[in-house]
Design a protein around this motif. Sequence first.
Motif, PDB file in Angstrom:
ATOM      1  N   PRO A   1      -0.996   7.867  -7.701  1.00 25.16           N
ATOM      2  CA  PRO A   1      -1.138   6.506  -7.154  1.00 25.16           C
ATOM      3  C   PRO A   1      -1.716   5.531  -8.180  1.00 25.16           C
ATOM      4  O   PRO A   1      -2.599   5.895  -8.961  1.00 25.16           O
ATOM      5  CB  PRO A   1      -2.094   6.692  -5.974  1.00 25.16           C
ATOM      6  CG  PRO A   1      -1.983   8.133  -5.611  1.00 25.16           C
ATOM      7  CD  PRO A   1      -1.722   8.863  -6.888  1.00 25.16           C
TER       8      PRO A   1
ATOM      9  N   ASN B   1      -7.614   1.670   0.921  1.00 20.68           N
ATOM     10  CA  ASN B   1      -8.715   2.624   1.065  1.00 20.68           C
ATOM     11  C   ASN B   1     -10.008   2.046   0.512  1.00 20.68           C
ATOM     12  O   ASN B   1     -11.072   2.143   1.134  1.00 20.68           O
ATOM     13  CB  ASN B   1      -8.381   3.933   0.338  1.00 20.68           C
ATOM     14  CG  ASN B   1      -7.279   4.721   1.012  1.00 20.68           C
ATOM     15  OD1 ASN B   1      -7.495   5.380   2.020  1.00 20.68           O
ATOM     16  ND2 ASN B   1      -6.078   4.643   0.452  1.00 20.68           N
TER      17      ASN B   1
ATOM     18  N   SER C   1      -3.418   2.875  -7.366  1.00 18.87           N
ATOM     19  CA  SER C   1      -4.724   2.437  -6.880  1.00 18.87           C
ATOM     20  C   SER C   1      -4.900   2.904  -5.445  1.00 18.87           C
ATOM     21  O   SER C   1      -3.917   3.016  -4.709  1.00 18.87           O
ATOM     22  CB  SER C   1      -4.829   0.911  -6.951  1.00 18.87           C
ATOM     23  OG  SER C   1      -5.952   0.438  -6.245  1.00 18.87           O
ATOM     24  N   PRO C   2      -6.152   3.164  -5.006  1.00 20.60           N
ATOM     25  CA  PRO C   2      -6.393   3.458  -3.577  1.00 20.60           C
ATOM     26  C   PRO C   2      -6.134   2.258  -2.677  1.00 20.60           C
ATOM     27  O   PRO C   2      -5.948   2.404  -1.476  1.00 20.60           O
ATOM     28  CB  PRO C   2      -7.875   3.859  -3.543  1.00 20.60           C
ATOM     29  CG  PRO C   2      -8.218   4.221  -4.931  1.00 20.60           C
ATOM     30  CD  PRO C   2      -7.375   3.362  -5.824  1.00 20.60           C
ATOM     31  N   PHE C   3      -6.148   1.052  -3.235  1.00 25.85           N
ATOM     32  CA  PHE C   3      -5.829  -0.219  -2.566  1.00 25.85           C
ATOM     33  C   PHE C   3      -6.585  -0.381  -1.250  1.00 25.85           C
ATOM     34  O   PHE C   3      -7.800  -0.590  -1.270  1.00 25.85           O
ATOM     35  CB  PHE C   3      -4.326  -0.350  -2.383  1.00 25.85           C
ATOM     36  CG  PHE C   3      -3.873  -1.751  -2.024  1.00 25.85           C
ATOM     37  CD1 PHE C   3      -4.509  -2.858  -2.559  1.00 25.85           C
ATOM     38  CD2 PHE C   3      -2.839  -1.972  -1.140  1.00 25.85           C
ATOM     39  CE1 PHE C   3      -4.117  -4.151  -2.218  1.00 25.85           C
ATOM     40  CE2 PHE C   3      -2.432  -3.246  -0.798  1.00 25.85           C
ATOM     41  CZ  PHE C   3      -3.076  -4.333  -1.345  1.00 25.85           C
TER      42      PHE C   3
ATOM     43  N   TYR D   1       0.301   3.525  -3.170  1.00 23.35           N
ATOM     44  CA  TYR D   1      -0.510   4.719  -2.930  1.00 23.35           C
ATOM     45  C   TYR D   1       0.303   5.964  -2.569  1.00 23.35           C
ATOM     46  O   TYR D   1      -0.120   7.081  -2.876  1.00 23.35           O
ATOM     47  CB  TYR D   1      -1.517   4.423  -1.810  1.00 23.35           C
ATOM     48  CG  TYR D   1      -2.520   5.528  -1.591  1.00 23.35           C
ATOM     49  CD1 TYR D   1      -3.543   5.765  -2.507  1.00 23.35           C
ATOM     50  CD2 TYR D   1      -2.444   6.351  -0.466  1.00 23.35           C
ATOM     51  CE1 TYR D   1      -4.462   6.779  -2.312  1.00 23.35           C
ATOM     52  CE2 TYR D   1      -3.365   7.364  -0.255  1.00 23.35           C
ATOM     53  CZ  TYR D   1      -4.373   7.579  -1.176  1.00 23.35           C
ATOM     54  OH  TYR D   1      -5.287   8.589  -0.981  1.00 23.35           O
TER      55      TYR D   1
ATOM     56  N   HIS E   1       0.827  -1.207   0.000  1.00 27.95           N
ATOM     57  CA  HIS E   1       0.000   0.000   0.000  1.00 27.95           C
ATOM     58  C   HIS E   1       0.863   1.260   0.000  1.00 27.95           C
ATOM     59  O   HIS E   1       0.542   2.235  -0.696  1.00 27.95           O
ATOM     60  CB  HIS E   1      -0.914  -0.010   1.226  1.00 27.95           C
ATOM     61  CG  HIS E   1      -1.817   1.183   1.305  1.00 27.95           C
ATOM     62  ND1 HIS E   1      -2.956   1.318   0.543  1.00 27.95           N
ATOM     63  CD2 HIS E   1      -1.730   2.320   2.046  1.00 27.95           C
ATOM     64  CE1 HIS E   1      -3.540   2.471   0.811  1.00 27.95           C
ATOM     65  NE2 HIS E   1      -2.811   3.099   1.730  1.00 27.95           N
TER      66      HIS E   1
ATOM     67  N   TYR F   1      -7.612   8.845   1.279  1.00 31.24           N
ATOM     68  CA  TYR F   1      -8.846   8.707   0.502  1.00 31.24           C
ATOM     69  C   TYR F   1      -9.999   8.270   1.400  1.00 31.24           C
ATOM     70  O   TYR F   1     -11.129   8.751   1.268  1.00 31.24           O
ATOM     71  CB  TYR F   1      -8.631   7.698  -0.633  1.00 31.24           C
ATOM     72  CG  TYR F   1      -9.816   7.515  -1.550  1.00 31.24           C
ATOM     73  CD1 TYR F   1     -10.261   8.556  -2.356  1.00 31.24           C
ATOM     74  CD2 TYR F   1     -10.492   6.300  -1.609  1.00 31.24           C
ATOM     75  CE1 TYR F   1     -11.348   8.390  -3.195  1.00 31.24           C
ATOM     76  CE2 TYR F   1     -11.576   6.121  -2.451  1.00 31.24           C
ATOM     77  CZ  TYR F   1     -11.999   7.167  -3.237  1.00 31.24           C
ATOM     78  OH  TYR F   1     -13.087   7.008  -4.064  1.00 31.24           O
TER      79      TYR F   1
END
Length: 511
Positions: free
Chosen positions: A360, A366, A362-364, A354, A350, A448
Amino acid sequence: MGDFNLALVIVAIVVCVLVFLFNVYLLVNYQHPDDKNQAYFPKFVVVLGLSVAAISILMLPADVANRQACRHAIYNGACNLTLPMKDLWLAIYIVDAILVFFVIPFAMFYYEGDQDKLGSVWKRMKSALLWVIVTAIVCALVLGILYGLVGKVDFTVRHLSSSTQSFPASWDFSSTVQCVGTGARQCSAYSANAASETTWTMRTTFPEYVVALATIVGSFLFTIFGGVGIACLPLGLIFSFIRRPKAVITRSQYIKEATELAKKARELKKAADALHQEERSGGKGRKWRKNVKSVEKELLLLEEDVNALEEMYPQGEKAEASWAMTVLGYLAKLVLGVLGLIVSVAWVAHIVIYLLIDPPLSPFLNEVFIKLDDVWGLLGTAAFAFFCFYLLLAVIAGAMMLGLKLVFITIHPMKWGATLMNSFLFNVGLILLCSISVIQFCSTAFAYYAQATAAQEIFGHTLQSLRGIKYLYKYNVFQIAFIILAGLTFVYYAAFGWRRKKPTGRFQLST
C-alpha cells in the motif's frame, strides 16, 4: 480497564435501544396508509431486520473499542474483561442469515398472498410456509454438501525449527548463524528458502462457514449495487439540483402538463386492469411478470412527474412558502451531494491506495481515524461507523438506479408515508445481506485501524483462506469490480445526468 469495559457495555446497551426506537420511527413514518393497523408480523420483521443490520455495522467500531480496552494487556487472551466479540459476531450473522433466507421470504409470501384465491389467514400462512420449507431444504442440502466437500481452510505457513542447548554465557548470533545449536536448521522466516513453505489444512466450524457463504452471496450484490451507488448517490443529488425548476410556470402551462399526465395515468390504469384480468384467468407467465414490472416503473415515473409539476406550480394560500421550501430543498440536495461526493472519492481513493496497490502507498483513512481517536476517544470510531453506513446507503441507491434502468430487476422504492410492506421487506433483506459484505469490506479496507479484532479473525484469516473462495479475495476481484462499476457510473452521469428527462410517450404492454 474494568471501568472502561463497564462503560463499553453500557454504551452498547444504550445504542441497541436507540437503534430499535429509531427503526420503529422509520416504520411508522414510511409505511403506506393501507398497512396501518395491520400486517403486524411483517412490521416486526422489518424492525428486527433493520436493527440487526444497524447493530452489525456498529459492532465493528465496538470491536475496535473492545480491543483498545485490552491495549495494556500482554496479549488479548490475558484480558478477561473483554466482550466475547467472536461469539457475538457469529450469533448476529447466524440471525442475519436466518432472517434473509427464511423469515423475510416467509413474511413476503404471506403479505403478497392472493387473498381472493387463498382466502383465510391460515391458508396464506400455509402457502408461505410451504415455500419457506422448500427453500430451507434446498439451502440445507447445498450447505451440507459444500461443507462436507470443501469446508476447510488452507493456511500457507513456513516450517521452522531449532534445537536446544544449555544456557550459555554469551549468545553467538549473526546474519549467517540465526539458530540455537548446530546443524542445518530453518528458524528464520525471513531467510528461509521456498522449501520451508507448506500448507496447513484444518476444517472450519459450520457457523463460520455459513457466514462465509452468506458473505460471498452478499459480496456479489454489494459489488454491483454498491459500485453503482457509490457514484450515483452523490451525483444523483447534484444533478437533481442542476435539473431543478428555475421558476414557477404559468397556469396555462400547468393545465397542459396536467392534461398529459392525466392521459398517461388513464393508460396505466387500463394496462393495470388488463394485467389484473389476465392474473384472474391464470395467465401469470414470464410475459405477465415483465409487464407488471414495466407498469410499476411507469407508475413510479408518473409519481415523480406529478411531484415535479406540483413543485413548479405551487397552489393554495401558502404557495410562496411552498416554493421557498422547494428552493431550500434543492440547495440541501446540492450540499449533501457535494459532501457525499467527497466521501465517495475518499472511498475510491482509499480502495486504490490501500487495497489494490501492493504494498500500500499509504494507510490513508486508517491514519485519519487514528488521529481522530487521539483528538477524542470516540471521534475516530464515529467516523469509522459513518464510512461503513455510507456503503449501505450506496447499496440502496444503486439498487434503485438499476431497478429503473433494467427490466429484470424489480424496483422497491422507499417513500415517506407511501412504502408498502413488501418493498420494506425487500429492502431490509437487501440491507441485511449486504451488511455482512460491508463489514467484511470495511474490516479489509481498514485492517490497519481494526487490527487484532475478532472481525478481522473471521473475515480476514478464515474467509480469505477458505478453500475454493480464497482466490476471489487473493486477487481482489470484488474491489476491482467495485472500482470499475463506480467509474462507469460516473461516466454515465457525466454524459447523461445533466439532461432533463424526456416524455416516455404512449405506454403499451409487451405482447
